[in-house]
Design a protein around this motif. Structure first.
Motif, PDB file in Angstrom:
ATOM      1  N   LYS A 100       0.636  -1.524  -0.091  1.00  0.00           N
ATOM      2  CA  LYS A 100      -0.462  -0.079   0.146  1.00  0.00           C
ATOM      3  C   LYS A 100       0.544   1.357   0.271  1.00  0.00           C
ATOM      4  N   TYR A 101       2.046   1.019   0.673  1.00  0.00           N
ATOM      5  CA  TYR A 101       2.125   2.340   0.428  1.00  0.00           C
ATOM      6  C   TYR A 101       3.758   2.337   0.375  1.00  0.00           C
ATOM      7  N   ILE A 102       4.532   1.401   0.222  1.00  0.00           N
ATOM      8  CA  ILE A 102       5.894   1.915  -0.895  1.00  0.00           C
ATOM      9  C   ILE A 102       5.702   1.200  -2.038  1.00  0.00           C
ATOM     10  N   PHE A 103       5.014  -0.958  -2.553  1.00  0.00           N
ATOM     11  CA  PHE A 103       5.432  -0.251  -3.817  1.00  0.00           C
ATOM     12  C   PHE A 103       4.282  -0.799  -4.747  1.00  0.00           C
ATOM     13  N   ASP A 109     -10.543  -1.209  -8.600  1.00  0.00           N
ATOM     14  CA  ASP A 109     -11.145  -0.941  -7.485  1.00  0.00           C
ATOM     15  C   ASP A 109     -10.712  -1.715  -6.728  1.00  0.00           C
ATOM     16  N   SER A 110     -10.083  -2.684  -6.339  1.00  0.00           N
ATOM     17  CA  SER A 110     -10.065  -3.387  -5.606  1.00  0.00           C
ATOM     18  C   SER A 110      -8.346  -2.832  -4.609  1.00  0.00           C
ATOM     19  N   PHE A 111      -8.081  -2.433  -5.646  1.00  0.00           N
ATOM     20  CA  PHE A 111      -6.444  -1.099  -5.391  1.00  0.00           C
ATOM     21  C   PHE A 111      -6.482   0.102  -5.350  1.00  0.00           C
ATOM     22  N   TYR A 112      -7.414   0.600  -5.454  1.00  0.00           N
ATOM     23  CA  TYR A 112      -8.139   1.985  -5.443  1.00  0.00           C
ATOM     24  C   TYR A 112      -8.928   2.759  -3.904  1.00  0.00           C
ATOM     25  N   LEU A 113      -9.331   1.021  -3.794  1.00  0.00           N
ATOM     26  CA  LEU A 113     -10.152   1.481  -2.607  1.00  0.00           C
ATOM     27  C   LEU A 113      -9.599   1.577  -1.009  1.00  0.00           C
ATOM     28  N   PRO A 114      -8.517   0.168  -1.524  1.00  0.00           N
ATOM     29  CA  PRO A 114      -7.431   0.298   0.124  1.00  0.00           C
ATOM     30  C   PRO A 114      -6.904   1.529  -0.276  1.00  0.00           C
ATOM     31  N   LEU A 115      -6.095   1.647  -0.646  1.00  0.00           N
ATOM     32  CA  LEU A 115      -5.636   3.140  -1.117  1.00  0.00           C
ATOM     33  C   LEU A 115      -5.559   4.125  -0.154  1.00  0.00           C
ATOM     34  N   ARG A 165      -7.761   1.562   7.603  1.00  0.00           N
ATOM     35  CA  ARG A 165      -7.697   0.402   7.976  1.00  0.00           C
ATOM     36  C   ARG A 165      -7.565  -0.598   6.615  1.00  0.00           C
ATOM     37  N   ARG A 166      -7.270  -1.168   7.420  1.00  0.00           N
ATOM     38  CA  ARG A 166      -7.332  -2.570   6.380  1.00  0.00           C
ATOM     39  C   ARG A 166      -8.460  -2.917   5.622  1.00  0.00           C
ATOM     40  N   ILE A 167      -8.944  -3.505   4.512  1.00  0.00           N
ATOM     41  CA  ILE A 167     -10.290  -3.825   3.669  1.00  0.00           C
ATOM     42  C   ILE A 167      -9.977  -5.469   3.524  1.00  0.00           C
ATOM     43  N   THR A 168     -11.194  -6.539   3.779  1.00  0.00           N
ATOM     44  CA  THR A 168     -11.020  -7.697   3.272  1.00  0.00           C
ATOM     45  C   THR A 168     -12.145  -7.649   2.519  1.00  0.00           C
ATOM     46  N   PHE A 169     -11.627  -7.991   0.848  1.00  0.00           N
ATOM     47  CA  PHE A 169     -12.216  -8.205   0.010  1.00  0.00           C
ATOM     48  C   PHE A 169     -12.923  -9.578  -0.168  1.00  0.00           C
TER      49      PHE A 169
END
Length: 241
Positions: free
Chosen positions: A7-10, A46-52, A56-60
């Motif tokens: 999320k924050y580095i890669f 969508d599954s990348f931008y929403l957690p970005l 908090r951590r999101i579980t899909f």
């Protein structure tokens, strides 16, 4: 640990440059406690931008096929989706659907944020399709509020069917939490569950600005129904009021 590194580095910095995400209503995401994030679904992104954009951590819940590949590619895909916070579910029959809801209820019982796509699959043409009632049943069974989330522009950054990503502008709009406690004890009633999911879909339509289609996206993709002609579709039930 891998979730936060991605999320924050890669990936986070690259996603930010590509999509320049603009966020509205982030204050509606609670700092703790369970909540169902109900989002429209335009692209894998969508599954990348929403957690970005959510601290908090999101579980899909993700289809099991992502976790069953073989060889090096299969191992990497399984590892990637696992560290990205995806939980595999089988969607082949009614028993599998119940198992998926049980898994979702367990995640919420642990006080986590659960990301769900009520359309069940990505939109085939950018329109908003009929919601499936699994999300409604989960909300009624657990009493957990639903937070509608509209993803806008992810299909331009990550066009469906293309392996290439493009520069664009992604918007993420969070609506107000939706409380369905007035239907307490009515989980399993298909009319109530349809009313609940239609209310959620109406809010997603309002937030996203998408045209609503009263067909299941999966049926259109599989050719079971003709989605090319404009259907004589009603709006989600909540819109009629």
């Amino acid at each position: 640990m891998w979730y936060w590194l991605f999320k924050y580095i890669f990936m986070g910095p690259l996603l930010t440059v590509l999509g320049r995400p603009k966020v509205e209503g982030l204050e509606y995401v609670p700092p703790s406690g369970p909540m169902i994030l109900a989002s429209n679904h335009l692209a894998v992104a969508d599954s990348f931008y929403l957690p970005l954009v959510v601290k908090r951590r999101i579980t899909f819940l993700a289809k099991a096929e992502y976790f069953t590949g073989t060889g090096l590619k299969g191992w990497f895909t399984r590892w990637f989706y696992t560290v990205a916070g995806q939980v595999p579910i089988d969607r082949t029959d009614a028993d599998s659907a119940k198992s998926a809801l049980d898994t979702a209820a367990r995640i919420l019982g642990e006080g986590k944020l659960l990301g769900m796509y009520p359309e069940g699959t990505r939109s085939p043409d950018g329109r908003l399709y009929k919601g499936k009632t699994g999300l409604a049943r989960l909300a009624l069974q657990t009493g957990v509020p639903v937070l509608p989330v509209a993803m806008i522009g992810t299909d331009k950054v990550n066009p469906p069917g293309s392996k290439m990503w493009h520069f664009g502008r992604v918007q993420i709009k969070f609506g107000k939490p939706m409380d369905f406690s007035r239907f307490e004890g009515l989980a399993g009633n298909r009319f109530i569950e349809r009313a609940v999911i239609d209310e959620v879909m109406y809010e997603l339509m309002r937030l996203s600005g998408q045209e609503y289609v009263d067909l299941y996206a999966a049926d259109v993709k599989e050719g079971k129904v003709d989605g090319s002609a404009k259907p004589s579709a009603r709006m989600p039930a909540a819109a009629a009021g």
